[in-house]
Design a protein around this motif. Structure first.
Motif, short mmCIF file in Angstrom:
data_model
loop_
_atom_site.label_atom_id
_atom_site.label_comp_id
_atom_site.label_asym_id
_atom_site.label_seq_id
_atom_site.Cartn_x
_atom_site.Cartn_y
_atom_site.Cartn_z
N LEU A 229 47.86 35.77 40.03
CA LEU A 229 46.81 35.30 40.92
C LEU A 229 46.33 33.92 40.48
O LEU A 229 46.41 33.58 39.29
N PRO A 230 45.80 33.12 41.39
CA PRO A 230 45.27 31.80 41.03
C PRO A 230 44.12 31.92 40.02
O PRO A 230 43.37 32.90 40.04
N ASP A 231 43.95 30.92 39.18
CA ASP A 231 42.87 30.92 38.20
C ASP A 231 41.50 31.02 38.86
O ASP A 231 40.55 31.56 38.27
N GLU A 232 41.39 30.54 40.08
CA GLU A 232 40.11 30.60 40.78
C GLU A 232 39.65 32.04 40.97
O GLU A 232 38.45 32.34 40.87
N VAL A 233 40.59 32.94 41.23
CA VAL A 233 40.25 34.36 41.37
C VAL A 233 39.75 34.92 40.04
O VAL A 233 38.75 35.63 39.99
N LYS A 234 40.44 34.58 38.98
CA LYS A 234 40.09 35.08 37.65
C LYS A 234 38.75 34.52 37.18
O LYS A 234 37.93 35.24 36.60
N ILE A 384 44.47 40.57 46.57
CA ILE A 384 43.60 41.51 45.88
C ILE A 384 42.22 41.54 46.51
O ILE A 384 41.77 40.55 47.10
N GLY A 385 41.58 42.70 46.43
CA GLY A 385 40.18 42.85 46.74
C GLY A 385 39.56 43.58 45.57
O GLY A 385 40.00 44.67 45.21
N LEU A 386 38.58 42.98 44.91
CA LEU A 386 38.05 43.50 43.66
C LEU A 386 36.53 43.65 43.75
O LEU A 386 35.81 42.68 43.99
N ALA A 387 36.05 44.89 43.58
CA ALA A 387 34.61 45.15 43.62
C ALA A 387 34.02 44.83 42.25
O ALA A 387 34.49 45.33 41.23
N TYR A 395 41.31 37.72 47.44
CA TYR A 395 42.26 36.62 47.56
C TYR A 395 43.36 37.03 48.51
O TYR A 395 43.99 38.08 48.33
N TRP A 396 43.55 36.23 49.54
CA TRP A 396 44.64 36.38 50.49
C TRP A 396 45.32 35.02 50.58
O TRP A 396 44.63 34.00 50.70
#
Length: 433
Positions: A229-234, A384-387, A395-396
């Motif tokens: 996943l992109p670093d922005e998601v992390k 991903i969809g993360l609660a 992220y799509w």
């Protein structure tokens, strides 16, 4: 409402088609229920919604007997585990026995066996079944014959990533003990592992019990480090975790834990890290173990069905490899398949719909000789969809990164996705005939 296009006439069935579904979670239920819809002349519940005013095309109907074999005695909302292990009321909601699932218990075509499939013979189309609670032996097993098989047994995950109980009653005791231990934790709880499970576990625990000190420990410098996943998601995940009040220790690896007595003379756990530092806690939850595909019943890798790690090799139609016996009547879906993309319940339900459609197409081919029109699975990009507490990050590839309470509501509703999944699968509705 549009006009009705009549289904083609097919040869009369002498016997019903027998379908064996191994595993009753998101993918297995989706395959069984969508196939039942199609065989009953209905639009598949997980398929595209009919366009208003367009002709309603009836699908060829078949008599079908669907057997689901599941190690659990009910539908368990797996992605709700982080909340189920933090809130007893939610735990009771997250596991519904099959006898209380209307779409299954009131079906004329579906039965559920509580137990496990020990082996499958693709050539003879038979499976060895062992009821729950019995020791594996020839006198305790029985043979299930089938025309089509769907492997949907998922992955084996360890406690506390998922509960180990196989009956709802036992699960409620298991979850209750875990929750009460966390509630009374004076020194707090340490969650080890900064993947999706660890993040949600720590965040849900802090949300339900805000007075509790919760610390997430991760060995890398980025959360979700094993995901493409992109670093922005992390980075956004870390931001939301800190905002939720969870303490985070990055680039920190667990060394060992030891039971100690604190200053008040009560038992506690000293958590040691490889850098020599330590913290005091009352409970340590490991969210770092590697999950293993539940595919032992399909035999050894030499059969050509499994890869080196035990995942099922599939074609884009979800059928087994073409070099294996009766491959066109054997399908695999969900977390146990070797396919691109991050393992998600949405993906499993989507595969279940495809498998149900493709089995129905095979039935048409057998009955009429018509070439099947299979649905083909595309490569799945990382998404991903993360609660994370009251908020969520998603992220799509097409839309990028989004985060906030509105994202949480869209992806998870008010109950970590239970109602969304329940309704998508139509579990509360009996079969419409």
């Amino acid at each position: 409402m549009g006009s009705i296009v009549q289904a083609p006439t097919l040869a009369t069935q002498a016997m019903p088609f027998k379908v064996l579904v191994v595993g009753g979670s998101y993918g297995g239920l989706s395959a069984a229920l969508n196939l039942q819809d199609l065989c009953s002349g209905l639009a598949p519940r997980c398929g595209p919604k009919p366009v208003e005013g367009a002709p309603v095309i009836e699908t060829p109907q078949f008599n079908v007997d669907i057997t689901i074999v599941d190690e659990r005695d009910g539908f368990y909302h797996l992605i709700g585990s982080p909340l189920a292990l933090a809130d007893e009321d939610y735990a009771a909601k997250s596991w519904v026995r099959y006898e209380d699932v209307p779409a299954v218990s009131q079906s004329q075509h579906i039965r559920v066996l509580h137990g496990s499939v020990k082996s499958v013979d693709q050539t003879s189309k038979t499976a060895t079944y062992l009821p729950h609670g019995l020791v594996s032996s020839p006198e305790n097993t029985s043979t299930l014959s089938y025309d089509f098989l769907v492997a949907a047994a998922g992955l084996r995950r360890v406690w506390p990533v998922v509960p180990q109980s196989l009956r709802r009653k036992q699960f409620l005791f298991e979850a209750g003990d875990h929750i009460r231990a966390a509630t009374t934790a004076r020194h707090g709880v340490v969650v080890v592992g900064g993947g999706a499970v660890g993040i949600e576990m720590a965040a849900e625990l802090k949300l339900v019990q805000p007075q509790l000190k919760v610390t997430l420990v991760h060995s890398r410098d980025k959360l979700l480090s094993s995901e493409p996943l992109p670093d922005e998601v992390k980075d956004k995940s870390l931001e939301l975790l800190l905002e939720a009040g969870v303490g985070v220790r990055m680039s920190t690896r667990l060394d060992k834990t030891e039971e100690v007595v604190d200053e008040q003379g009560k038992k506690a756990v000293r958590v040691w890290f490889t850098d020599g530092e330590s913290i005091l806690a009352d409970q340590v939850s490991l969210a770092v173990s590697r999950s293993v595909p539940s595919t032992a019943f399909l035999g050894v890798k030499e059969t050509g069905v499994l890869d080196e790690e035990g995942y099922v090799k599939i074609q884009s139609s979800l059928a087994f490899p073409a070099e294996t016996p009766n491959w066109s009547d054997h399908f695999a879906i969900g977390d146990l398949v070797k396919w691109s993309g991050i393992k998600r319940c949405g993906g499993a339900m989507h595969m279940g719909f495809f498998a149900g459609n493709n089995i129905h197409q095979r039935m048409i081919e057998i009955a009429s000789g018509k070439e099947p029109a299979f649905l083909k699975l595309d490569e799945i990009p990382p998404m991903i969809g993360l609660a994370v507490g009251k908020k969520a990050v998603s992220y799509w590839p097409a839309t990028g990164v989004s985060a906030g309470e509105d994202v949480s509501q869209a992806f998870f509703g008010d109950d970590l996705g239970f109602t969304i999944c329940w309704n998508h699968l139509g579990l509360g509705n009996r079969q419409k005939l």
